[in-house]
Design an enzyme around this catalytic site. Sequence first.
Site, short mmCIF file in Angstrom:
data_model
loop_
_atom_site.label_atom_id
_atom_site.label_comp_id
_atom_site.label_asym_id
_atom_site.label_seq_id
_atom_site.Cartn_x
_atom_site.Cartn_y
_atom_site.Cartn_z
N HIS A 113 63.82 -25.17 46.82
CA HIS A 113 64.61 -26.08 45.97
C HIS A 113 63.72 -27.03 45.16
O HIS A 113 64.23 -27.75 44.28
CB HIS A 113 65.65 -26.84 46.80
N SER A 166 60.57 -33.37 50.72
CA SER A 166 60.94 -31.94 50.70
C SER A 166 59.74 -31.03 50.49
O SER A 166 58.86 -31.34 49.69
CB SER A 166 61.89 -31.67 49.54
C1 4AZ Z 1 65.77 -34.71 49.69
O1 4AZ Z 1 66.64 -35.08 48.90
C2 4AZ Z 1 65.96 -34.92 51.14
N1 4AZ Z 1 66.88 -36.83 55.67
C3 4AZ Z 1 65.00 -34.51 52.03
C4 4AZ Z 1 65.17 -34.71 53.38
C5 4AZ Z 1 66.32 -35.32 53.85
C6 4AZ Z 1 67.29 -35.76 52.96
C7 4AZ Z 1 67.10 -35.55 51.60
C8 4AZ Z 1 66.51 -35.52 55.31
O2 4AZ Z 1 64.75 -34.19 49.27
#
Ligand code: 4AZ
Length: 254
Positions: free
Chosen positions: A45, A199
Site C-alpha cells: 500500500h 507502514s
Molecule cells: C498507517 O496509516 C497506519 N496502528 C499504520 C499502522 C497503524 C495504523 C495506521 C497501526 O500507515
Amino acid sequence: IVGGSVTTVESQPWIASIFKRFGRSNGFQCGGSLISPCWVLTAAHCFPDGIHTNAKKYFVFLGKNAINETDYQREKKFSVEEIIIHEAYKDSDQMYNNDIALLKIQDIQGQCAHESNAIRTVCLPPPNMMLPPGTYCQIAGYGRVAEGSGFSQYLKETTVQVLSQRTCAKKKYYGTLLTDNMFCAGSTEWDTDSCKGDSGGPLVCEVDRHMFLFGIISWGEGCSREFRPGVYTRVTNYNQWIEDKTRMPGIASG
Ligand code: 4AZ
C-alpha cells in the site's frame, strides 16, 4: 511509533526508509526491511499507483537515523531498480490484504548494500512458523508519535505483544476485516503502537536468540486505540513468493 523510545539505527540495522520524489521536493513515504543485500521488503500500500508505479520516482536509505538530516557517516542512498507488488494485493477502505512488496535497490555504483554497524539484513522466519500469542516483538519506524501529530524526527522503536488470531478476529477487535495473511500485535495498556508513516517497516521477534522478520507494519484503526491493535502482514505466508521474486534470473533449461 506511539510510545516506545527514540533509538539508533544500529539497533534496527535492517530498517529502510523509502522516499518519493515530488518534482523539486522529496517526501518520506514508508519504512521497509533489508532482507538481502539487493532487496527491501515493504508494504504494497506504499505504492498506491500499483503496477503503474514508476520505480524511478523512489529512493531508499539504509543506515538512517533522522528523516530530515544527512548522516554522511552511516547512511547510504539507493535507487529503486524494480518494484514488485504482490499479485493478490487488495485494498479496501478499511484494510489491506496481501500487503507486501519488494524493492530491488542499487547504489550509484550499481552495487547492492554492504554490511556495517548501521546496515544489516534481517532473517526471514521459516515458512509457517507460528508465534505463541503473548510473544514480545519489536516494531520500529519514523512515523507519527500520536494520531494527528507529525512524523518522528528520529527513528523510534517499541515492544508489542502478539495477539491470538481468535482474539483479534472478535467483533470487539477487527472481526472479519482480519484475514489469515495478517496478525495483530499491541500493548495490553493500549499505550504503544505503530502509526501513520511506520507502514512497510519491520516487526521482529527473537526466536532461539535470533531476530526474525515476522511482520510488516500494515494497518490499524487509528493508533494506540483500545481494542484496535496494529495489524501486520504475516511474512511466513510469503516465503515462497519472496523466494520466487528474488531468485536470480536463471539460465533457461530444456
Ligand atoms: C498507517 O496509516 C497506519 N496502528 C499504520 C499502522 C497503524 C495504523 C495506521 C497501526 O500507515
